[in-house]
Design a protein around this motif. Structure first.
Motif, mmCIF file in Angstrom:
data_model
loop_
_atom_site.group_PDB
_atom_site.id
_atom_site.type_symbol
_atom_site.label_atom_id
_atom_site.label_comp_id
_atom_site.label_asym_id
_atom_site.label_seq_id
_atom_site.Cartn_x
_atom_site.Cartn_y
_atom_site.Cartn_z
ATOM 1 N N GLU A 250 37.595 21.138 44.272
ATOM 2 C CA GLU A 250 37.188 20.594 43.204
ATOM 3 C C GLU A 250 36.513 21.505 42.156
ATOM 4 O O GLU A 250 36.639 21.505 40.837
ATOM 5 C CB GLU A 250 35.788 19.389 43.184
ATOM 6 C CG GLU A 250 36.567 18.282 43.923
ATOM 7 C CD GLU A 250 35.705 17.385 44.467
ATOM 8 O OE1 GLU A 250 34.992 16.359 43.885
ATOM 9 O OE2 GLU A 250 35.057 17.676 45.630
ATOM 10 N N THR A 253 39.311 23.599 40.435
ATOM 11 C CA THR A 253 39.797 22.582 39.230
ATOM 12 C C THR A 253 39.007 22.457 37.884
ATOM 13 O O THR A 253 39.456 22.782 36.925
ATOM 14 C CB THR A 253 40.111 20.996 39.951
ATOM 15 O OG1 THR A 253 41.037 21.236 40.998
ATOM 16 C CG2 THR A 253 40.744 20.491 38.915
ATOM 17 N N THR A 256 38.965 26.411 36.331
ATOM 18 C CA THR A 256 40.207 26.686 35.553
ATOM 19 C C THR A 256 40.581 25.806 34.466
ATOM 20 O O THR A 256 41.125 26.269 33.665
ATOM 21 C CB THR A 256 41.366 26.772 36.630
ATOM 22 O OG1 THR A 256 41.349 25.507 37.444
ATOM 23 C CG2 THR A 256 41.109 27.680 37.799
ATOM 24 N N ASN A 257 40.448 24.720 34.567
ATOM 25 C CA ASN A 257 40.790 23.735 33.333
ATOM 26 C C ASN A 257 39.619 24.027 32.325
ATOM 27 O O ASN A 257 40.207 24.105 30.988
ATOM 28 C CB ASN A 257 40.469 22.209 33.620
ATOM 29 C CG ASN A 257 41.646 21.641 34.799
ATOM 30 O OD1 ASN A 257 42.486 22.000 34.777
ATOM 31 N ND2 ASN A 257 41.117 20.480 35.235
#
Length: 263
Positions: A250, A253, A256-257
């Motif tokens: 998580e 994620t 990187t987003n």
């Protein structure tokens, strides 16, 4: 080479990936760059990833003095110059949040963006009031105090291997390094560990900042210091202090987003 000699200190680091953007990963007090083993392989697919043992920790040398977050930040600026890194995204956990914040304030052209992971700054109330007594106890039994202090970093859901991993890393860190770093973080009116010392200084961070917290109040306080509108505070209630290790997928994620959302 996995080591860079900066004259007064010799730093161990790894350098992986081939991406254009460099991520500089900085661990917390009494830890080392192995803290990022769950993250480096995935990050290296997209970025250049430099993970370092800061002075006094891991495989880096431990000078008799100067083992403070501000000096660690200066070390990293010199390391980046030696590695040809002109700009980076600096990622710091706990004490590493102090280090990368010093780096962003004192070397703003080097830090294009900042990620702090439950950073050890901005404490207030009873926690802040207890630091002077804790530092005095550390002068008598630094290892015992650090091991007891590490116990608060976990929740009942924290895996046993994580507790043992970090217990062993604390035991492997020189006592004088632990004391010097902790006192620099929490021992004076200008210390970033205290909210009174942190607010004005952290407001000087002009780059985008992504911060992870398990405490909503701390997250809201830090969000009020952001200068760049792309900054973001993420709260994971119920997580422990080492939330990036407890929930690595998580964490990757979200990071990187967010990085993709930056120009």
């Amino acid at each position: 080479m996995a080591f860079t000699d900066l004259g007064d200190v010799r730093l161990f680091h790894t350098d992986d990936g081939t991406g254009g953007t460099t991520l500089l990963l900085v661990h917390g007090l009494g830890s080392d760059s192995c803290e990022w083993v769950h993250h480096i392989p995935a990050l290296a697919e997209r970025y250049r990833v430099v993970a370092v043992d800061v002075r006094g920790h891991g495989h880096s040398s431990a000078p008799e003095s100067g083992n403070t977050p501000r000096r660690m930040a200066d070390d990293l600026a010199r390391l980046c110059a030696a590695l040809g890194v002109g700009s980076c995204v600096a990622v710091g956990h706990s004490m590493g949040g102090h280090v990368v914040s010093h780096l962003a304030v004192e070397h703003p052209s080097l830090v294009g963006a900042l990620v702090t992971v439950d950073p050890g700054y901005g404490f207030t109330g009873p926690v802040a009031a207890g630091f002077p007594a804790m530092i005095e106890r550390m002068r008598e039994d630094v290892m015992g105090v650090c091991l007891r202090n590490d116990e608060w970093t976990y929740t009942p859901a924290s895996p046993g291997w994580l507790r043992e991993w970090h217990r062993r890393r604390i035991l492997a860190t020189s006592p004088h390094v632990l004391l010097q770093a902790f006192e620099a973080m929490f021992g004076g009116p200008d210390a970033l560990g205290l909210r009174s010392g942190a607010e004005t200084y952290l407001a000087r961070r002009t780059c985008p900042v992504l911060t992870f917290r398990f405490d909503p109040e701390q997250a809201a306080w830090e969000a009020g210091l952001f200068k760049d509108p792309r900054s973001k505070a993420v709260t994971w209630e119920g997580s422990g202090h080492r939330l990036h290790e407890e929930r690595p997928g998580e964490f990757l994620t979200v990071v990187t987003n967010w990085l993709r959302s930056l120009p």
